[in-house]
Design an enzyme around this catalytic site. Sequence first.
Site, mmCIF file in Angstrom:
data_model
loop_
_atom_site.group_PDB
_atom_site.id
_atom_site.type_symbol
_atom_site.label_atom_id
_atom_site.label_comp_id
_atom_site.label_asym_id
_atom_site.label_seq_id
_atom_site.Cartn_x
_atom_site.Cartn_y
_atom_site.Cartn_z
ATOM 1 N N ASP A 288 0.865 -1.182 0.000
ATOM 2 C CA ASP A 288 0.000 0.000 0.000
ATOM 3 C C ASP A 288 0.899 1.228 0.000
ATOM 4 O O ASP A 288 1.619 1.480 0.970
ATOM 5 C CB ASP A 288 -0.918 0.001 1.228
ATOM 6 C CG ASP A 288 -2.034 1.034 1.133
ATOM 7 O OD1 ASP A 288 -1.853 2.042 0.420
ATOM 8 O OD2 ASP A 288 -3.082 0.829 1.776
ATOM 9 N N ARG A 290 -0.107 4.424 -0.441
ATOM 10 C CA ARG A 290 -0.847 5.667 -0.245
ATOM 11 C C ARG A 290 -0.272 6.496 0.906
ATOM 12 O O ARG A 290 0.299 5.957 1.845
ATOM 13 C CB ARG A 290 -2.323 5.361 0.037
ATOM 14 C CG ARG A 290 -3.065 4.846 -1.167
ATOM 15 C CD ARG A 290 -4.479 4.435 -0.822
ATOM 16 N NE ARG A 290 -4.518 3.248 0.024
ATOM 17 C CZ ARG A 290 -5.644 2.644 0.405
ATOM 18 N NH1 ARG A 290 -6.813 3.157 0.029
ATOM 19 N NH2 ARG A 290 -5.589 1.572 1.163
#
Length: 356
Positions: A288, A290
Amino acid sequence: MSDPAARTDAARNVARAIDALRRGWPIRIGELALLPIETSDPLRLAAFDPAEAAPVLLSAGRAETLKLANQKDAAIPDAPVLVDRAPWVDFAAATALADPQLDLATPLKGPFRALPLVAADDAAAALRLARVAGMLPAFFVLPDGAGEVAIAAGDIDAHEDALRLWIAARARLPVAHAEDAEIVAFRTPEGPGEHVALLIGAPNGQPPLVRLHSECLTGDALGSLKCDCGPQLDAAIKAIAASGWGILLYLRQEGRGIGLVNKLRAYALQDQGFDTVDANTRLGFAIDARDFGVAARMLDLLGQRAVRLLTNNPNKVAGLEGRGITVVERVPHFLPTNPHNEQYLATKRDRTGHQL
């Protein structure tokens, strides 16, 4: 880098470097000249590396599939690995090295030899910049080559600094399920896309119900059944409206931060049998990527420092709290599965800690 003018110059140069990469032009990061494999071609490679000696820079996640990464590297899929330029590694072979979705169609010759990594920070910055640009993390590398743009590894931090986000525009926007809504757009001076917030209802003295929703073109706009993004977006607006007051943050972080094209490459790997986690790491990205600091900055600009967070993802809670936003309550966000996304949701539960 505390000088605001210096940070602005650094961010601007990174924006130029991203543009150069997407056009297939070489750039320079610190000690390394880098030619992006994805957007280049044989003629550009010949001009960049007439001696045909430039090694290939890949991520550890990709190198592991080529039996090049040691166990430590493999645990960090976006760490850099340098691959020796064997005589048969022409542009077509390098493209096959770079893109794992081509593995079934283009059997790799091998064996490959990893080289000692020089300028490791600059190499890591190159892979990070490729992700920011939405490109494959793969380059031809020369220590003494030229580039259209030269940046330092630390300049990327200035470009990605969420504190540079500001409110660009706002207007009333009645939407389905929430006619009493206002949309607010945020941007940075160099960023190509805007994040937006949808404010639903009116502040009532209580922490707003907040949903962090990462952009998903396939799910939000096209109704993809491979994920649950579209239904989550719709249900979040309904839940916020029902609560009386809240905010939907729509974050331009497609594919958990790897971009639309790389997300579609991950889909192709899923069609070959890999789950969402393994697809991302085989491409050479973090599970991930982000930055929820963007969401924290948006809430700060909206004057909301304490929220009720509508999420099943504990990383979102940690991401906000790590940037100074108090999460007074985590509100579960459950939706039914369908035959196409059952495995996807099981992977989120079993491998990324989602509390489903």
